[in-house]
Design a protein around this motif. Structure first.
Motif, mmCIF file in Angstrom:
data_model
loop_
_atom_site.group_PDB
_atom_site.id
_atom_site.type_symbol
_atom_site.label_atom_id
_atom_site.label_comp_id
_atom_site.label_asym_id
_atom_site.label_seq_id
_atom_site.Cartn_x
_atom_site.Cartn_y
_atom_site.Cartn_z
ATOM 1 N N MET A 223 39.176 54.460 60.607
ATOM 2 C CA MET A 223 39.286 53.392 59.615
ATOM 3 C C MET A 223 38.173 53.503 58.583
ATOM 4 O O MET A 223 38.371 53.294 57.393
ATOM 5 C CB MET A 223 39.245 52.036 60.310
ATOM 6 N N ALA A 224 36.948 53.851 59.007
ATOM 7 C CA ALA A 224 35.833 53.957 58.067
ATOM 8 C C ALA A 224 36.089 55.060 57.049
ATOM 9 O O ALA A 224 35.818 54.902 55.864
ATOM 10 C CB ALA A 224 34.532 54.220 58.822
ATOM 11 N N LEU A 225 36.635 56.218 57.514
ATOM 12 C CA LEU A 225 36.919 57.312 56.583
ATOM 13 C C LEU A 225 37.996 56.907 55.595
ATOM 14 O O LEU A 225 37.917 57.198 54.402
ATOM 15 C CB LEU A 225 37.348 58.558 57.359
ATOM 16 N N ALA A 226 39.028 56.206 56.063
ATOM 17 C CA ALA A 226 40.093 55.753 55.170
ATOM 18 C C ALA A 226 39.543 54.781 54.138
ATOM 19 O O ALA A 226 39.936 54.793 52.986
ATOM 20 C CB ALA A 226 41.212 55.091 55.993
ATOM 21 N N TRP A 227 38.595 53.919 54.572
ATOM 22 C CA TRP A 227 38.006 52.930 53.651
ATOM 23 C C TRP A 227 37.284 53.649 52.523
ATOM 24 O O TRP A 227 37.416 53.324 51.360
ATOM 25 C CB TRP A 227 37.054 52.052 54.440
ATOM 26 N N ARG A 228 36.499 54.697 52.847
ATOM 27 C CA ARG A 228 35.755 55.414 51.818
ATOM 28 C C ARG A 228 36.670 56.216 50.919
ATOM 29 O O ARG A 228 36.397 56.381 49.737
ATOM 30 C CB ARG A 228 34.720 56.339 52.474
ATOM 31 N N ALA A 229 37.768 56.722 51.448
ATOM 32 C CA ALA A 229 38.646 57.578 50.666
ATOM 33 C C ALA A 229 39.578 56.784 49.764
ATOM 34 O O ALA A 229 40.087 57.308 48.782
ATOM 35 C CB ALA A 229 39.471 58.472 51.607
ATOM 36 N N ALA A 230 39.835 55.543 50.077
ATOM 37 C CA ALA A 230 40.804 54.751 49.320
ATOM 38 C C ALA A 230 40.249 54.398 47.947
ATOM 39 O O ALA A 230 39.050 54.205 47.779
ATOM 40 C CB ALA A 230 41.143 53.476 50.090
ATOM 41 N N PRO A 231 41.132 54.311 46.933
ATOM 42 C CA PRO A 231 40.676 53.858 45.619
ATOM 43 C C PRO A 231 40.176 52.424 45.704
ATOM 44 O O PRO A 231 40.792 51.582 46.355
ATOM 45 C CB PRO A 231 41.935 53.940 44.744
ATOM 46 N N ALA A 232 39.052 52.147 45.053
ATOM 47 C CA ALA A 232 38.496 50.805 45.067
ATOM 48 C C ALA A 232 39.177 49.952 44.006
ATOM 49 O O ALA A 232 39.731 50.459 43.030
ATOM 50 C CB ALA A 232 36.993 50.851 44.827
ATOM 51 N N VAL A 233 39.125 48.642 44.205
ATOM 52 C CA VAL A 233 39.648 47.698 43.215
ATOM 53 C C VAL A 233 38.548 46.716 42.842
ATOM 54 O O VAL A 233 37.621 46.462 43.620
ATOM 55 C CB VAL A 233 40.886 46.924 43.726
ATOM 56 N N ASN A 234 38.653 46.188 41.636
ATOM 57 C CA ASN A 234 37.818 45.090 41.185
ATOM 58 C C ASN A 234 38.636 43.811 41.237
ATOM 59 O O ASN A 234 39.836 43.823 40.943
ATOM 60 C CB ASN A 234 37.325 45.335 39.763
ATOM 61 N N LEU A 235 37.997 42.704 41.575
ATOM 62 C CA LEU A 235 38.684 41.424 41.708
ATOM 63 C C LEU A 235 38.232 40.461 40.623
ATOM 64 O O LEU A 235 37.034 40.330 40.360
ATOM 65 C CB LEU A 235 38.397 40.805 43.077
ATOM 66 N N ALA A 236 39.188 39.780 40.005
ATOM 67 C CA ALA A 236 38.916 38.721 39.046
ATOM 68 C C ALA A 236 39.507 37.436 39.605
ATOM 69 O O ALA A 236 40.730 37.314 39.717
ATOM 70 C CB ALA A 236 39.509 39.049 37.680
ATOM 71 N N LEU A 237 38.638 36.487 39.971
ATOM 72 C CA LEU A 237 39.064 35.300 40.708
ATOM 73 C C LEU A 237 38.927 34.052 39.842
ATOM 74 O O LEU A 237 37.821 33.654 39.476
ATOM 75 C CB LEU A 237 38.222 35.142 41.981
ATOM 76 N N GLN A 238 40.059 33.423 39.548
ATOM 77 C CA GLN A 238 40.048 32.218 38.729
ATOM 78 C C GLN A 238 39.494 31.017 39.488
ATOM 79 O O GLN A 238 39.507 30.962 40.712
ATOM 80 C CB GLN A 238 41.460 31.875 38.248
ATOM 81 N N GLY A 239 39.032 30.027 38.705
ATOM 82 C CA GLY A 239 38.619 28.758 39.262
ATOM 83 C C GLY A 239 39.776 27.778 39.275
ATOM 84 O O GLY A 239 40.756 27.941 38.558
ATOM 85 N N GLY A 240 39.636 26.736 40.070
ATOM 86 C CA GLY A 240 40.689 25.722 40.154
ATOM 87 C C GLY A 240 40.412 24.696 41.237
ATOM 88 O O GLY A 240 41.342 24.111 41.777
#
Length: 342
Positions: free
Chosen positions: A1-18
């Motif tokens: 799982m750790a190797l898959a985590w490092r190999a996977a493309p990363a994403v950025n998160l934009a979190l709205q308020g509400g």
């Protein structure tokens, strides 16, 4: 799982308020964390989105994905139990919230009295929750993600972004400071209000300051309502919502237009900005059909049953997005920005 985590493309998160509706984002994040295939590089958040962002970072820092899931749950439970009286109850159908008479009266008073008059001791349960659950000193030095917490300078309207080396409880509280309910949060001698007035949330730092080329927007505000408000309270609520989303909509319209221009430019004529825009992928998780039916007053409903309902809805939408679009991450956008924001 750790190797898959490092190999996977990363994403950025934009979190709205509400406000309380941020429990939907909690559910989305829980689904992403449980799935475990997407690492996060940058997280931009405003108001409730900032709270979720900081709790996500705190949990990842101390316990990885499982730690983040626990930190987020602990935060929302603490919020639900933070007030000495019940502020809201679910409606008969269980799909909305009705504020208790005492809370309705308090909100009415905010039209006539300042926060200094209503709350002379400046009590804010969120301060105690954040101070207890977040190790800000450690987070400033060792945050596992880049953080961008938005606040609005009260005397100029300018956006202030607090990055992880600057994070304090006050910075996060400033991002969620509604000036009718709370005193201005003063940081380095400057007053700040809710970040929603200037960015809900700020997307540009994820584009300019992160290497990951995928940006996932978790949206709480409906992009379109089904009816025009008629009553005075509903009109005021809609005006506030439009004001909070105006900068975000303009920013996303800009991204949509610039990406469209970059796509029309021959590859050999593209500059660095065009190539970066063409290579950035956007994704959206939202639930407009449900969110537009929630009352505005439900945003201040600190009620665990309501939080759990939104959490379940967020998990459902997060899991559905993963099933439909995980393969798109690192390859293509899963949403048409031009159609969504034009």
């Amino acid at each position: 799982m750790a190797l898959a985590w490092r190999a996977a493309p990363a994403v950025n998160l934009a979190l709205q308020g509400g406000g309380a509706h941020g429990a939907f984002t909690w559910g989305v994040l829980d689904a992403l964390l449980e799935d475990g295939r997407l690492p996060f590089e940058g997280v931009s958040g405003t108001s409730a989105g900032a709270m979720n962002a900081v709790m996500l970072a705190q949990g990842l820092m101390v316990g990885g994905a499982d730690g983040a899931r626990a930190a987020l749950r602990d935060f929302w439970i603490a919020v639900a139990t933070s007030l000495p009286f019940e502020v809201a109850q679910p409606t008969a159908d269980g799909k909305n919230m009705r504020l208790a008479p005492a809370m309705q009266l308090l909100l009415q008073w905010t039209q006539y009295f300042s926060p200094e008059q209503l709350n002379p001791f400046d009590l804010n349960p969120l301060r105690q929750i954040l101070s207890k659950q977040v190790d800000f000193e450690r987070l400033r030095a060792h945050s596992p993600v880049k953080l961008f917490v938005a606040a609005t300078h009260a005397n100029s309207g300018k956006l202030r972004l607090f990055r992880e080396p600057e994070l304090t409880p006050d910075a996060v509280l400033a991002s969620a400071c509604l000036p009718t309910l709370h005193r201005s949060v003063v940081i380095d001698g400057e007053p700040y209000w809710d970040g929603g007035y200037a960015a809900n949330p700020a997307v540009f730092p994820l584009f300019h300051e992160c290497r990951a080329r995928d940006i996932l927007l978790v949206m709480l505000a409906p992009l379109k309502h089904s009816a025009v408000p008629q009553s005075a309270p509903d009109i005021r609520s809609r005006m506030m919502e439009l004001a909070f989303n105006a900068t975000f909509l303009r920013e996303m319209r800009m991204f949509a237009d610039l990406r469209e221009r970059a796509a029309r430019t021959a590859w050999w004529r593209r500059g660095d900005l065009d190539r970066r825009l063409a290579g950035t992928h956007f994704h959206v998780i939202e639930a407009s059909d449900v969110m537009r039916e929630l009352s505005t007053e439900s945003k201040v409903a600190a009620n665990m049953r309501f939080f759990e309902m939104l959490f379940a809805l967020g998990r459902e939408h997060g899991s559905a997005w993963l099933s439909a679009h995980h393969a798109d991450v690192g390859r293509r956008s899963s949403v048409d920005l031009q159609a969504l924001f034009d």
